[in-house]
Design an enzyme around this catalytic site. Structure first.
Site, PDB file in Angstrom:
ATOM      1  N   GLU A 203      10.779 -43.744  16.427  1.00  0.00           N
ATOM      2  CA  GLU A 203      10.412 -42.342  17.069  1.00  0.00           C
ATOM      3  C   GLU A 203       9.762 -42.242  18.270  1.00  0.00           C
ATOM      4  O   GLU A 203       8.836 -42.893  18.566  1.00  0.00           O
ATOM      5  CB  GLU A 203       9.245 -41.780  16.019  1.00  0.00           C
ATOM      6  CG  GLU A 203       8.974 -40.135  16.323  1.00  0.00           C
ATOM      7  CD  GLU A 203       8.076 -39.473  15.693  1.00  0.00           C
ATOM      8  OE1 GLU A 203       8.401 -39.812  14.332  1.00  0.00           O
ATOM      9  OE2 GLU A 203       7.467 -38.614  15.784  1.00  0.00           O
TER      10      GLU A 203
ATOM     11  N   LYS B  55       0.978 -37.267   8.344  1.00  0.00           N
ATOM     12  CA  LYS B  55       2.378 -38.089   8.643  1.00  0.00           C
ATOM     13  C   LYS B  55       2.168 -38.634  10.087  1.00  0.00           C
ATOM     14  O   LYS B  55       2.597 -39.634  10.466  1.00  0.00           O
ATOM     15  CB  LYS B  55       3.516 -36.929   8.469  1.00  0.00           C
ATOM     16  CG  LYS B  55       4.860 -37.685   8.916  1.00  0.00           C
ATOM     17  CD  LYS B  55       5.400 -37.788  10.469  1.00  0.00           C
ATOM     18  CE  LYS B  55       6.528 -38.225  10.531  1.00  0.00           C
ATOM     19  NZ  LYS B  55       6.749 -38.177  12.129  1.00  0.00           N
TER      20      LYS B  55
ATOM     21  N   ASP C 110       4.263 -54.501   4.169  1.00  0.00           N
ATOM     22  CA  ASP C 110       4.663 -53.571   3.188  1.00  0.00           C
ATOM     23  C   ASP C 110       4.304 -51.755   3.461  1.00  0.00           C
ATOM     24  O   ASP C 110       3.173 -51.530   3.216  1.00  0.00           O
ATOM     25  CB  ASP C 110       4.195 -53.781   1.800  1.00  0.00           C
ATOM     26  CG  ASP C 110       5.130 -53.052   0.723  1.00  0.00           C
ATOM     27  OD1 ASP C 110       5.500 -51.888   1.127  1.00  0.00           O
ATOM     28  OD2 ASP C 110       4.979 -53.562  -0.403  1.00  0.00           O
TER      29      ASP C 110
ATOM     30  N   HIS D  31       7.713 -34.410  24.347  1.00  0.00           N
ATOM     31  CA  HIS D  31       8.936 -34.829  23.389  1.00  0.00           C
ATOM     32  C   HIS D  31      10.102 -34.574  24.366  1.00  0.00           C
ATOM     33  O   HIS D  31      11.030 -35.492  24.516  1.00  0.00           O
ATOM     34  CB  HIS D  31       8.945 -34.031  22.117  1.00  0.00           C
ATOM     35  CG  HIS D  31       8.247 -34.328  21.030  1.00  0.00           C
ATOM     36  ND1 HIS D  31       8.157 -33.844  20.018  1.00  0.00           N
ATOM     37  CD2 HIS D  31       7.267 -35.223  21.030  1.00  0.00           C
ATOM     38  CE1 HIS D  31       7.549 -34.407  19.001  1.00  0.00           C
ATOM     39  NE2 HIS D  31       6.931 -35.376  19.869  1.00  0.00           N
TER      40      HIS D  31
HETATM   41  C1  MEV Z   1       5.284 -36.234  14.688  1.00  0.00           C
HETATM   42  O1  MEV Z   1       6.076 -37.203  14.289  1.00  0.00           O
HETATM   43  C2  MEV Z   1       3.850 -36.005  14.078  1.00  0.00           C
HETATM   44  C3  MEV Z   1       3.019 -34.754  14.386  1.00  0.00           C
HETATM   45  O2  MEV Z   1       3.776 -33.642  13.985  1.00  0.00           O
HETATM   46  C4  MEV Z   1       1.751 -34.842  13.852  1.00  0.00           C
HETATM   47  C5  MEV Z   1       0.986 -33.978  13.928  1.00  0.00           C
HETATM   48  O3  MEV Z   1       1.448 -32.665  13.923  1.00  0.00           O
HETATM   49  O4  MEV Z   1      -0.610 -34.042  13.837  1.00  0.00           O
HETATM   50  C6  MEV Z   1       2.997 -34.477  15.959  1.00  0.00           C
END
Ligand code: MEV
Length: 418
Positions: free
Chosen positions: A82, A260, A276, A373
C-alpha cells in the site's frame, strides 16, 4: 548494523543504491545473503515453506524512518503493497521525535494453549486437582529448553465453559518465540492423560491467539504549539485529533477504519520479519472489542499544553523460531534493526501503530487524505506508462501538477516529455 544517521541519509538514494548500501552494512552477517539468492533458490525456499509452491510474491520493502523510541533512533522495515503507509509513518515519527519521541513498554511473552473436554463428569474439578502434578510434570519436561531461556510453564488451570464442557488452560512464557508449536505440543501431550484421568472426552487442543497477556504499548506527548497544520493553529488541530478519536469511539464504522490504519503499520512490520500477521490482526481486533463494543486501539487527550497519544494492544511478535529464523529477508530485516528480542520488536510495533494512526487522523482532520495518495498514484501512473528509474519522479510531478490522473492523460504527458 548500519548506524541510524547513515540510514537516514539513504532517503535521497535510489532503491538500488539503498539496497547495495544496506547489503554492504550487513555483509558477512547473513547466511544466505538474500541478494545472492537466485530465482531457483527462492523456488526451493518456497517449496520448503508451503505446499504445491510455484514461486515467491514480491511485496515492496521500505524503511519507515525518523523514529525515536525510548531514546533510540530507528528506521523500521515495512513490507507493504500500500502506497503512503511508509511515508505517513515516517512523517509522524519525525514529528514525534522532535517532541521527545515514544515511550514504550511490553509484557512478558505469555501465551496460553487450551484443551477442550466434553462429557465431563460432575467431579471433574476434583479429578483435575488430583492429576495436576502429573500434567505439570509432563508440560515441564516439554518446556525444558524454554525454561533454560528464562521462560517455561507458568501454570495449568481448569474452567467450566458450561455444565459438561471444561477448558484446561496451559500458560507458558515463550520468551522470544511466537510459541505456536510449543503450545500446541503441550496441549496435545495432555490429551491422553486428561482422558485417562476421567476428566471427559477431549474435543480439541490448540493455542489461543488471543494473546492478552502479551501486550505492548507506546505513548507520546507533543507540545500543542508545534502542531499547527493545514491552516489550523496548534490547539485547534490538537482538538480536531481528539475529536477524530472520539468519533471512532462512538462510531464502529469509523473505528474499524481507524484500526485498519494502525494495522497498516503493524502488519507490514510483522510481514517484514516473517511474523504471523493473521495472529496479530485477530488479537488486535479482539482486543478492540474487549468492552463489548468495538473501540479504537489508540487514545488521544490534551494535558499540560500537550497532545498526548497512547496505544496498547496484544502484540505477539517473535524474534526467533519458525519463519522468522528461516526466511532470509526476515533475517536481513532483523539484522537491520540490530537483532531486537521479541519484546523489543513488540515495543517498536506499538510505536509504529501509534505513529501510523497519528499520521492518518492528522491528514484526515488536516488537509485530507487524498493529497498524499494522489502524489503516489501519480508515481504509479508514471511507471505504468513506461517511465523508469529517475524518469519516474519527474513525470509523476508533472502528472500531479497537471492533475493528469488517468492512464490516457499520463500517457499523453509521457509522450510529450519524450
Ligand atoms: C488507509 O489504508 C488507512 C486510513 O483509512 C486509516 C484511517 O482512516 O484512519 C487512512
Amino acid at each position: 548494523m548500519m548506524q541510524e544517521a547513515n540510514l537516514r541519509k539513504l532517503r535521497k538514494s535510489t532503491p538500488s543504491q539503498r539496497r547495495s548500501r544496506l547489503d554492504q552494512a550487513l555483509s558477512g552477517q547473513l547466511d544466505p545473503a538474500p541478494s545472492q539468492l537466485s530465482l531457483a533458490d527462492w523456488l526451493d525456499f518456497s517449496a520448503i515453506m508451503v505446499e504445491n509452491s510455484y514461486g515467491c510474491m514480491p511485496v515492496p520493502l521500505g524503511l519507515a524512518s525518523g523514529f525515536l523510541i525510548d531514546g533510540h533512533e530507528l528506521s523500521l522495515p515495512l513490507a507493504t503493497e500500500e502506497p503512503s503507509v511508509i511515508a505517513a509513518a515516517s512523517f509522524a515519527a519525525t514529528q514525534i521525535a522532535h517532541c521527545g519521541g515514544f515511550t514504550t513498554w511490553a509484557d512478558q511473552s505469555i501465551m496460553q494453549a487450551h484443551v477442550y473436554l466434553n462429557d465431563c463428569p460432575s467431579d471433574v474439578m476434583g479429578r483435575f486437582e488430583k492429576s495436576l502434578v502429573q500434567l505439570t510434570s509432563l508440560c515441564t519436561a516439554l518446556l525444558t529448553n524454554m525454561k533454560s531461556r528464562g521462560g517455561g510453564l507458568l501454570g495449568i488451570s481448569a474452567k467450566h465453559l458450561d455444565d459438561t464442557c471444561v477448558r484446561i488452560c496451559v500458560e507458558v512464557n515463550v520468551c522470544d518465540a511466537m510459541g505456536a508449536n510449543l503450545l500446541n505440543s503441550c496441549a496435545e501431550a495432555l490429551r491422553n492423560p486428561l482422558e485417562q484421568a476421567g476428566l471427559g472426552k477431549v474435543l480439541m487442543a490448540i493455542l489461543s491467539n488471543n494473546s492478552v497477556d502479551r501486550k505492548a504499548g507506546a505513548r507520546f506527548g507533543a507540545p500543542i504549539g508545534d502542531l499547527s497544520r493545514a491552516g489550523y493553529k496548534g490547539l485547534e488541530f490538537a482538538q480536531r485529533i481528539v475529536a477524530a478519536w472520539k468519533v471512532a469511539s462512538l462510531d464502529r464504522d469509523r473505528a474499524v477504519t481507524h484500526n485498519k490504519g494502525i494495522m497498516n503499520g503493524i502488519s507490514a512490520f510483522a510481514l517484514a520479519s516473517a511474523n504471523d500477521t493473521r495472529a496479530l490482526e485477530a488479537a488486535a481486533h479482539a482486543w478492540a472489542s474487549k468492552s463489548g463494543s468495538y473501540q479504537p486501539l489508540t487514545r488521544y487527550w490534551i494535558q499540560d499544553n500537550k497532545l498526548c497519544g497512547e496505544i496498547e494492544l496484544p502484540l505477539a511478535f517473535a524474534s526467533l523460531g519458525g519463519a522468522v529464523s528461516f526466511h532470509p529477508m526476515a533475517q536481513y530485516n532483523l539484522a537491520l534493526l540490530g537483532r531486537p528480542d521479541a519484546r523489543e520488536l513488540a515495543r517498536m510495533a506499538a510505536a509504529l501503530g501509534l505513529a501510523q494512526n497519528f499520521a492518518a487522523i492528522g491528514a484526515l482532520v488536516g488537509e485530507g487524505i487524498q493529497a498524499g495518495h494522489m502524489r503516489l498514484h501519480a508515481r504509479r501512473l508514471a511507471w505504468q506508462v513506461g517511465a523508469r528509474a529517475e524518469q519516474i519522479e519527474g513525470l509523476a510531478t508533472t502528472i500531479f501538477e497537471e492533475k493528469a490522473f488517468t492512464l490516457g492523460a499520463a500517457k499523453k504527458l509521457w509522450n510529450t516529455d519524450k
